[in-house]
Structure formats: structure tokens, C-alpha cells
Design an enzyme around this catalytic site. Structure first.
Site, PDB file in Angstrom:
ATOM      1  N   LYS A  76      28.374  22.348  20.303  1.00  0.00           N
ATOM      2  CA  LYS A  76      26.947  22.019  20.356  1.00  0.00           C
ATOM      3  C   LYS A  76      26.198  23.281  20.762  1.00  0.00           C
ATOM      4  CE  LYS A  76      23.788  18.621  22.504  1.00  0.00           C
ATOM      5  NZ  LYS A  76      23.679  17.488  23.446  1.00  0.00           N
ATOM      6  N   SER A 151      21.395  13.307  21.644  1.00  0.00           N
ATOM      7  CA  SER A 151      21.015  14.630  21.175  1.00  0.00           C
ATOM      8  C   SER A 151      22.137  15.413  20.499  1.00  0.00           C
ATOM      9  CB  SER A 151      20.510  15.464  22.353  1.00  0.00           C
ATOM     10  OG  SER A 151      21.575  15.701  23.263  1.00  0.00           O
ATOM     11  N   SER A 175      23.771  11.019  25.086  1.00  0.00           N
ATOM     12  CA  SER A 175      23.713  12.011  24.002  1.00  0.00           C
ATOM     13  C   SER A 175      25.036  12.323  23.315  1.00  0.00           C
ATOM     14  CB  SER A 175      23.104  13.315  24.518  1.00  0.00           C
ATOM     15  OG  SER A 175      21.712  13.200  24.567  1.00  0.00           O
TER      16      SER A 175
END
Lengths: 486, 95, 476
Positions: A76, A151, A175
Site C-alpha cells: 500500500k 482505504s 480499511s
């Protein structure tokens, strides 16, 4: 081969059925084929990935048998990666080439893992749909008109579409788990403090936790074996021995007490999701588990409390983005205040600014007690609710999200977006380990099941998830839109 | 609790964000909606409850007092929007 | 109207640790800009703090030394404001749960009166960097070497009533901090800084007046001047029918005035909240007891001991305990010379004068206490006179040879041989018939002149007591 789990790839690499270079090239090809459509990656590191793959193959030839050696992963873009742009999904860090590695990055690198690139995300991890990224929305591989969740939407979409074997994510209010649910994969948030936060760009420091996004609970265990552990650079990292999380995956669930919170099967839950979770619970009963209803009386206050605590911490965490030492600076500031205000207004997107405003307000003179302090008190009540529940049950199971992935652009009002995380947020407030695994599907979209356990019972969560995956195939489902081979 | 435009301006200044006159209304409405969500907390009496700042009630670890960092100025200042003679440059700072 | 001044001081001292409060960067003073600013100090995304154990130890040491409450559990908070020398946009400090709680210290004024001044609290926090106002094409330069250096902020109660008391308090604080060796506490270098909260009220009034905070006071002398200036200013404002505005003012030593700080015009709202990147600091009784056990003898008790043990005056004892190094130096001299009183005179006058003249620290002094003790011993055993000793003392600065060797090499040994002295006395009587006549006529005080003549003839080496006795005998 690219559709295999990490556990399978690990065996194939060990057996010499495939080399890391071949595997890495296959993923790079797939990224080239699908990333345009999905927008799952912000940065792809083709050259360095192949170099790392080569090095992994050499190491293997020399006798290195590390379980993740040579397996391609995506990080990420919230994890700092030395020499590689680390944007956090924001214009503010659009040009930020990190001079150092996050501990998580370092640990995977030490394990011989190949890094394919950096995945898209909601800006500063603030969002539940991946639509707040400065680098554009990510599409759900199951239906590109839908969001992948957020997210960690880029990581979830990348794993679901087999653009990588595994990915990292971070979870502040859901997330990792919500995008895992929306994308039909496995996403695991460990206990707060289990994985180091050093080098993981902060959203809300007392809630943020890194974890695996992958194709099975077994893969999550393999990844956590590498990620978890004390880090002297993070004061909130816990000094507790790391277990081999694969060791107990096959423990029997006979007599396991599963708590089902009545609050998670109430108004707002879609009937398809409810049915899927009920079916999954029946599956567990077949394995010998006992289902009990549990009460989490303050769970309705978790979203309100979270939307004070997370923005308050974020408002301070994001003050460092001032255009002085790195990152974006506005053009030709006329004075200091102009530099601050234009840099931050141009560098941050709407949702980030909104949360900074909320957090600043909640902490401002005269409101601290009514908001911040109140929220901290509710946080304690929520923690106590879980402690009480875990006196009676071993794990708590419910839906990860009230429904399946929604359409891009369909939730323009922030409050309805915030309520997306209604089942996951309380777990962050309490710091508990929780996983989302696929447990059904509706209208061609996956449904996620949420399994929560007590503090540092990662092994328990993984065991319960793995047993479900041994008895069902939901985690083997693949999005048909991504079926084309390069 | 509703947040009017002047409060929005005050908060924006504290957070060093620029909110134009035309955005102010929208921002204030959105924040007012969110505050309505947050205000659900007020329904619960929490008088006797101790606040919880951290999910895990553990204590601070200490670091040995040693210099472990080396000078990395040249490398780190390549990240800076504006630097000169080893200093980060910003518009004039008032005392 | 008669006014009463109310003063409270906020004193920041940099704790003398090798590395910063939360990072492994060096804290050394005077390095090239930004060469001691690590990725944490620059607040790079993803970096996190870990507390320096030595900073905590030094903070607790201070608390224990002033008999303050030590918090078993203390908490760091974030204090939020934007400033280019504050990289994170917040300063990590301690608001509600400081490490050191209430304590007090006693200050002695010039007239010997004592005042007990309350210390409200002392908390750990990070120092900020520096904004250099030298012009870079209309820009300011930021140096973050100092950012993150550990500070102890010591906050007094508003117990001080005059600028002189404020100075005495600050000096006392300085003395304690130096004794504990927890900070260099050099005001000129900024390792000790003082902000003064000043207000005035009509005498007899119990409510406080509106206060102003004066910043940028960087010497003991300026503390007095800045406060006195501010008190006069406030009196003038009120007597002219005006009102005091609560504000931060900057002391300008060149103009000897205070003026409002422009950057602090807008009332700040610091939005303190518990720092989530750090956990509560928890210490136990053993930790505190261990620190207590290591405390040095503190200046007040040392002074009392000196007065008792060495029969010193209050004044001499105070001078000698002003620094731990001086006190230790003195004790070596006193014990090895065998004359504590003479040792006190030499250390507090000759030695201190020498240090002041050369701007030396006692550690830099080329005369070690063992050598000074020998010198004093030679006065005591009549090898040299006190006057000759001053010359030997001068010579000791240049020579590395022993005191006895200096005395021998320069032929300064006191003449005690009575034959030698008899010759000199005879000569003096021959040379000064008038004075001898006067003496014989009963003008006793002439003896002083004649002894002086004899000393001159002997180049100071004759034993004055012997000369005196012999002269009287010969002039009978």
C-alpha cells in the site's frame, strides 16, 4: 500460477516448478494488462522487482528456504519505501521519494519478498471507497462500475485481480477488512501494537494497524509471521513473542463458542449479506462450534466516537505537511501564512480537509470535554463491551459490511460513507484482531464475513478463518471480468 | 451542534486551511451533518467513566541515550521545496 | 498609589543528554545547520518517537532535589501550533500529568532574609528549531538542529514580588541544576531560558492583575532589567487610565524595553491532547529511590556543613558553594593545607579573582587544589609570608614545578635565622636615627615604619614577627 495462493506458490518455488523471475514477470504482465482498467497501482517497480526476483532465485539456489522467498507482493502506498515515491494517495506527497524504509517493508525485504510496486489508496487512508485518492479511483475487479472499498482499495483490487500474490494494507476503521470484503479476498487486521507502525504514514496513531491482504487465511498467517514483532522504533509496538501463526491453523473448532452480536444483525443490514453470514454460521455449527448471541450494547456509538478520535489525531498528524521540508509547496507564497494555507489547501483533497476541520474543532478550546474526552470514555465502554463478550465466547462473527460493493460515485454524502464501517470500527477502538474472509456472493459481488477475537488472539482468528476456507470455496472464486490471460 | 461560517473560518485558520467564501457554506453544512452524527455520543451519560487513550494499556519503553543518527543533510534536503546553505527557506518569519 | 508586583517564572533548561528527547540525533551545540536533524526531527511521514531514558532520569533528579512530588505515571501531550521551526506542527509536552509536580525552593536575599518560592511543576518537552532572520532574498532560514532537544520547563508559582527576588530565584535554580549536572544551563547559549509573567496590583489587593509574558530574556542581569522595565510600563499604563492587555512581549536588551511579539498577536488555541505515539511513563518507588541515592550533596546542606566543619562565615561559605566544582576544590585545599580559614580566603578571593579575570572555569585553572594547599601550608609553617605567597601564586601560573621548588628557585624562603635578622635590624637602626629617637621618646607607632624598612632590606623574606621583636629589644 498467478492465481495461486502464497502457500501454493511457496511450494511451487521450493519445488523448482517456477522461478521467482518467471513469477514476477507474469505478475508484471498482468499488471500491464489490467492496471489501466483497475488503477490499483500508483507506482510499478518493474526493474527493481525483477532484480529482487533474480536475487531470490540466487538465494534459493544457495539453500535459502524462507517461506516467502521470491513471492511478489505489493505495498500500500502508505508504507515508506526507500528511493521510491511514497504518496499516501495525496498530491501533498506526490513528489515524495522516501529516504527510508518502513519496518514492514524492511521485514518483507529481509524475507526475500519481491516488491512489485505501490498500490492506490484513499488519500491518507481516509475513505471507504478509494475515491478520495489524488491518483484517481480504483475499480472493483468484480464489477468495474463498483468501488473496491477503502482505504486499502488498491491492494484489495490487486490481490483480487491477481496482479500480485499478496499485498499489505492498513486498517484504521476497517480499511483492510472492508475492501477485502468488497473484493472477495482475505484481509486481516492484527491487534494494535502487533505490527510496527514505523514508516507507515500516520492517519490516526492510536487506531492504525498494518496487516495482510491476500487470498486465504493461511496466506495471512504466512505474511503475519514476517510482519509481526517488536520494533524498538515504535513505542506502541508490543513486546510479546510472535507465534508461528501457521501452527494452529488446523486446530479443531469442536466446542468453539462463536458470539453473534445482535447489534450486527439489525436494521441496515442487507438481506443477502445476512443470509450469507447465517449460512456461514451453519457451516461452523457443522464443524462443532456453538453459536451464542452476544450483546455489544455501545456498538452504535462506535462510529460517532471514531469520528472524533480519528480526525482529532489526524488533524495533528497532518500538521507536518506544511511545505517546508518535503512534499508539496504552493507557487510563490506571499508570506508564511499564505504558504501554509495554500500549500495545505492545494495539497490535500476535500475529505482530508474535512477530517482535519472536524478534528481541529473537536480539540478546540471549549469543546475538548464534550467531544474528545467523551469519545475516549466511549472508547473505554466499547473495549469493556468486547471484554465482557469474550468472557462468554471465543470469537465474534458477523458481516464485515452491511452490503456488497456499491457503485462508484453513489455515496457523495460523507455521513453515509462513514456508516460503511459500522461493523469494523469498534474493533479498532478496542485494538482487537479481526479478519474479513469471503463467505458468499450476491449479484456477482462478494460478501465478507468478519471474525474478531480478544487481544493478541491472532492465531485464534486465523484458525477459525482457515477452517471455514477448508470447508468452503468462496475464497477460490475469481472475478470473471479478469479471466483473460495475458 | 451547527457550525456557522465564522466558526468555519476560525477552525480553518487554526488548521491553516484556506476556505474561500464560496466553499464556506458547503463546508459548514457538511461539518454540521457530521457533528450531528458525532453528537449521538451525548445521549450516553459517561460521568463515571475513565477516558481510554490507547487500546492497550501498556507503558512507555525507554531508549538508551546514544547518538545513533548521522548527518544526512545533503540527502534529506533534496526533498526540500526550497533550501540554501543547509537551511530550509520559508517566507519571512515574524518574531 | 503604591503598587505590588507579582512575578512567576517559566524556566526552560536543556537537559544535557547526548541524544535528543525522542530521536538518536546529537544535541551538541553549535553544529552546522541541519546536520543534527534526523528523519524524525524533520517530521518525515511515518517516523515515530521513543523516549530517551536519560532525559526522564534527569527530570526526576531535579524533582527529587527540590523535594517535589514525582508522578508515578506521567503522560505526554501534543501542543498544536504552526511555526516553521516546529516540524511536526505540534510540540510534544506534558500538560495534565507532568513528571514533576509541586515543590519549592528557598532563596536568600542580600539582606539575609529568606523566601520560600513554590514550584508548580516541571515537565519534559521538546525544544524547537531556530529561525534565522538573516535575509535570504526576503526568506528566513530554518535550522532544525535544536528541534527535539530535551527541555525541562520549570514553572514557579506567582510567589515572587520583586525583580531582585526573581533573579535570586533564578540563580538558585541555576545553582541546583548545575549541582545536579542535568543541564549546562548557560543563558547566553540558550541552554537556560527564562520567561517572566509579570503583573501589578495595588498594595493590599488579593486578586491578581492582568499579566504579560516577557520572552527572550537571556541573562541574569536582563531578568532584573526586563521585569523592572515591564513593571514601570504597566504602572504608567494604569496610571494613565489605560488597561493592561494580556500578551506576550519581547525584551529588547539593546533598547532596554519590552514590545509586543507580532507572531503571538492572535490568541492561540493549542488543542492539547494525549500524544498517541507515546504511552504513559510509569516509574516506581525503586526508580525514585535509586535516583535519590545518587543525589550529590546540595548547595544548602553543603553550606551549612562548611560553616560548621570549617568555621566559615555565612558569606564565605555561600561563595564557596556557589558551584559544585568550587566547593570540591575548596575542600581539597582546606583539608590538605590544614588551615580551612586561610584556604577559604585564598579560594574565594585570589583564586576566584584569577578565574574571573581570565574568564576561566575552575576546571581550566592551571593551579590545581593540591598545589594551592601546599602554598597555604608554607604560609602556615612560616616558610613564606602571606605577601610573598601572592608572588608565589603568580609564579605557579607560569611554572609547572612544585611550590617548594618555586620558593627555592626564586629564593623566597622567609629569613628566620636570628643572626641574619640581627644584621638587618642593626642596619635599619643606623639608617634611621630620627625614627629611633622618636621611638625612644615614646612614639610607639614608629615601629611599623622601621619593620617596613627591615622587610624592604630583606626583600620581604624576613619574618616580620622576629624583626619586630628584635627592633624593640635593640631600641630599649
Amino acid at each position: 500460477m498467478i492465481k495461486s495462493t502464497v502457500a501454493e506458490l511457496s511450494l511451487a518455488l521450493a519445488a523448482g516448478d517456477i522461478s521467482s523471475v518467471e513469477l514476477t514477470q507474469a505478475y508484471l504482465n498482468r499488471i500491464a494488462q489490467y492496471n489501466g482498467e483497475l488503477n490499483a497501482f500508483i507506482t510499478v517497480c518493474e526493474e527493481s522487482a525483477l532484480e529482487q526476483a533474480k536475487a531470490a532465485d540466487v538465494a534459493r539456489a544457495k539453500g535459502d528456504t524462507s517461506s516467502l522467498l521470491g513471492i511478489p507482493l505489493a505495498h500500500k502506498d502508505i508504507f515508506c519505501t526507500e528511493g521510491i515515491t511514497t504518496t499516501c494517495g495525496s498530491r501533498m506527497l506526490g513528489n515524495f521519494v522516501s529516504p527510508y524504509n518502513a519496518t514492514v517493508v524492511e521485514r518483507f525485504s529481509d524475507a526475500g519478498v519481491v516488491m512489485l510496486g505501490k498500490t492506490n489508496m484513499d488519500e491518507f487512508a481516509m475513505g471507504s471507497s478509494n475515491e478520495t485518492s489524488f491518483f484517481g479511483a480504483v475499480k472493483n475487479p468484480w464489477n468495474t462500475a463498483c468501488v473496491p472499498g477503502g482505504s486499502s482499495g488498491g491492494s484489495a483490487a490487486a490481490v483480487a485481480a491477481d496482479l500480485c500474490a499478496m499485498a499489505t494494507g492498513t486498517d484504521t476503521g476497517g480499511s483492510i477488512r472492508q475492501p477485502a470484503a468488497f473484493c472477495g479476498i482475505t484481509g486481516f487486521k492484527p491487534s494494535y501494537g502487533r505490527v510496527s507502525r514505523w514508516g507507515m504514514i500516520a492517519f490516526a496513531s492510536s487506531l492504525d494497524q498494518a496487516g495482510p491482504i491476500c487470498k486465504s487465511a493461511e496466506d495471512a498467517a504466512l505474511m503475519l509471521n514476517v510482519m509481526a514483532g517488536l520494533d524498538s522504533k515504535d513505542s506502541t509496538s508490543i513486546d510479546k513473542p510472535v507465534e508461528d501463526y501457521t501452527a494452529t491453523l488446523n486446530d479443531s473448532l469442536q466446542g468453539l463458542r462463536i458470539g453473534v452480536p445482535k447489534q450486527h444483525f439489525a436494521e441496515g443490514l442487507s438481506s443477502e449479506v445476512e443470509q450469507a453470514i447465517r449460512d456461514a454460521l451453519a457451516e461452523y455449527e457443522k464443524m462443532g462450534a456453538i453459536i451464542k448471541e452476544v450483546d455489544l450494547p455501545n456498538s452504535h456509538l462506535s462510529v460517532p466516537a471514531y469520528y472524533v478520535i480519528a480526525p482529532a489525531e489526524a488533524s495533528a498528524n497532518l500538521s507536518r505537511y506544511d511545505g517546508v521540508r518535503y512534499g508539496y509547496r504552493c507557487e510563490n507564497p506571499v508570506d508564511l501564512e499564505d504558504m501554509y494555507k495554500r500549500t495545505r489547501s492545494e495539497g490535500f483533497g476535500e475529505e482530508v480537509k474535512r477530517r482535519i476541520m472536524i478534528g481541529t474543532y473537536a480539540l478546540s478550546a471549549g469543546f475538548y470535554d464534550a467531544y474528545y474526552r467523551k469519545a475516549q470514555k466511549i472508547r473505554r465502554l466499547i473495549k469493556v463491551d468486547f471484554s465482557n463478550a469474550f468472557k462468554e465466547v471465543d470469537v465474534i462473527i458477523g458481516p464485515t459490511s452491511p452490503h456488497t460493493a456499491f457503485k462508484l460515485g453513489s455515496k457523495s454524502d460523507p455521513v453515509s460513507m462513514y456508516l460503511e464501517d459500522i461493523y469494523t470500527i469498534a474493533v479498532n477502538l478496542a485494538g482487537l484482531p479481526a479478519i474479513s474472509i469471503p463467505a458468499g456472493s450476491a449479484n456477482g459481488l462478494p460478501i465478507g464475513m468478519h471474525i474478531v477475537a480478544g487481544d493478541f488472539e491472532e492465531a485464534k482468528v486465523l484458525n477459525v478463518a482457515h477452517q471455514f476456507q477448508k470447508h468452503t470455496d468462496w475464497h477460490r472464486n475469481k472475478p470473471s471480468a479478469m479471466a483473460k490471460e495475458a | 451542534m451547527a457550525l456557522d461560517k465564522s466558526e468555519v473560518a476560525k477552525i480553518a485558520h487554526l488548521a491553516r486551511l484556506h476556505i474561500s467564501e464560496s466553499e464556506a457554506e458547503e463546508v459548514s453544512n457538511r461539518i454540521t451533518d457530521i457533528l450531528a452524527l458525532i453528537d449521538q455520543m451525548q445521549s450516553l451519560d459517561t460521568e463515571a467513566i475513565e477516558p481510554l487513550a490507547h487500546p492497550l494499556e501498556v507503558i512507555q519503553r525507554l531508549r538508551v541515550d546514544e547518538v545513533t543518527e548521522e548527518n544526512q543533510r545533503e540527502r534529506l534536503q533534496t526533498l526540500a521545496p526550497n533550501s540554501k546553505d543547509g537551511l530550509y527557506l520559508v517566507p519571512k518569519v515574524l518574531e | 498609589m503604591e503598587w505590588e508586583t507579582v512575578i512567576g517564572l517559566e524556566v526552560h533548561v536543556q537537559l544535557s543528554t547526548k541524544s535528543k528527547l525522542f530521536s538518536g540525533s546529537s544535541t551538541k551545540f553549535g553544529a552546522e545547520p541541519n546536520t543534527q536533524a534526523s528523519i524524525f526531527d524533520l517530521a518525515l511521514p511515518g517516523t515515530l518517537p521513543v523516549l530517551n531514558e536519560e532525559a526522564l532520569k534527569k527530570a526526576v533528579k531535579f524533582g527529587v532535589a527540590i523535594g517535589a512530588e514525582i508522578s508515578k505515571r506521567s503522560v505526554f501531550d501534543r501542543k498544536n501550533y504552526f511555526y516553521p521551526d516546529l516540524p511536526k506542527g505540534y510540540q510534544v509536552s506534558q500538560l495534565d500529568y507532568p513528571t514533576v509536580g509541586k515543590g519549592s525552593l528557598t532563596v536568600t536575599m542580600d539582606d539575609g532574609s529568606e523566601r520560600v518560592i513554590g514550584v508548580t511543576r516541571a515537565h519534559m518537552e521538546e525544544d524547537a528549531g531556530k529561525s534565522l532572520h538573516k535575509d535570504y532574498h526576503g526568506m528566513s532560514g530554518i535550522d532544525l538542529n535544536r528541534a527535539g532537544t530535551p527541555l525541562l520547563e520549570i514553572v514557579s508559582e506567582p510567589d515572587l514580588r520583586t525583580a531582585k527576588e526573581a533573579v535570586a530565584y533564578l540563580k538558585k535554580l541555576h545553582r541546583i541544576i548545575r549541582y545536579l549536572d542535568i543541564s549546562d544551563a548557560i543563558m547566553a547559549e540558550g541552554s537556560m531560558r527564562c520567561d517572566a509573567n509579570v503583573s501589578i496590583r495595588p498594595k493590599g489587593e488579593t486578586e491578581f492583575g492582568t499579566r504579560t509574558e516577557i520572552k527572550n530574556i537571556n541573562s541574569f542581569r536582563f531578568v532584573e532589567k526586563a521585569i523592572n522595565h515591564e513593571v514601570r510600563r504597566q504602572q504608567e499604563v494604569i496610571e494613565d487610565g489605560g488597561r493592561i492587555v494580556q500578551e506576550t512581549r519581547l525584551y529588547d536588551a539593546d533598547k532596554d524595553e519590552t514590545r509586543p511579539m507580532r507572531s503571538k498577536e492572535v490568541a492561540n488555541d493549542y488543542r492539547y491532547f494525549p500524544e498517541p505515539d507515546l504511552l504513559p511513563i510509569v516509574i516506581d518507588d525503586d526508580y525514585i529511590a535509586a535516583i535519590k541515592a545518587q543525589l550529590p550533596e546540595m548547595p544548602d546542606s553543603k553550606k551549612i556543613r562548611f560553616i560548621e566543619q570549617y568555621a566559615l562565615s555565612d558569606y564565605d561559605a555561600d561563595v564557596l558553594v556557589s558551584t559544585r566544582e568550587m566547593a570540591e576544590y575548596y575542600e581539597v585545599v582546606a583539608q590538605q593545607s590544614g588551615d580551612a580559614k586561610l584556604a577559604a580566603n585564598w579560594v574565594s578571593q585570589d583564586l576566584l579573582g584569577l578565574l574571573n579575570k581570565n574568564n576561566w572555569d575552575i576546571a581550566d585553572c592551571p593551579i590545581q587544589p593540591e598545589r594551592l594547599a601546599v602554598l597555604i601550608a608554607r604560609i602556615k609553617d612560616n616558610t613564606i609570608s602571606g605577601k610573598i605567597a601572592k608572588a608565589v601564586f603568580e609564579a605557579m601560573l607560569e611554572e609547572t614545578i612544585s611550590v617548594d621548588e618555586i620558593i627555592a628557585a626564586k629564593g623566597l624562603k622567609q629569613v628566620t635565622d636570628s643572626g641574619e635578622i640581627e644584621k638587618i635590624v642593626a642596619q635599619v637602626i643606623d639608617n634611621n636615627p630620627d625614627q629611633v629617637q622618636q621611638y625612644k621618646e615614646g612614639k610607639q607607632q614608629v615601629i611599623g615604619f622601621l619593620v617596613g624598612q627591615a622587610m624592604q632590606l630583606s626583600k620581604g623574606k624576613a619574618n616580620p614577627a622576629q624583626v619586630n621583636a628584635l627592633l624593640r629589644e635593640k631600641m630599649q
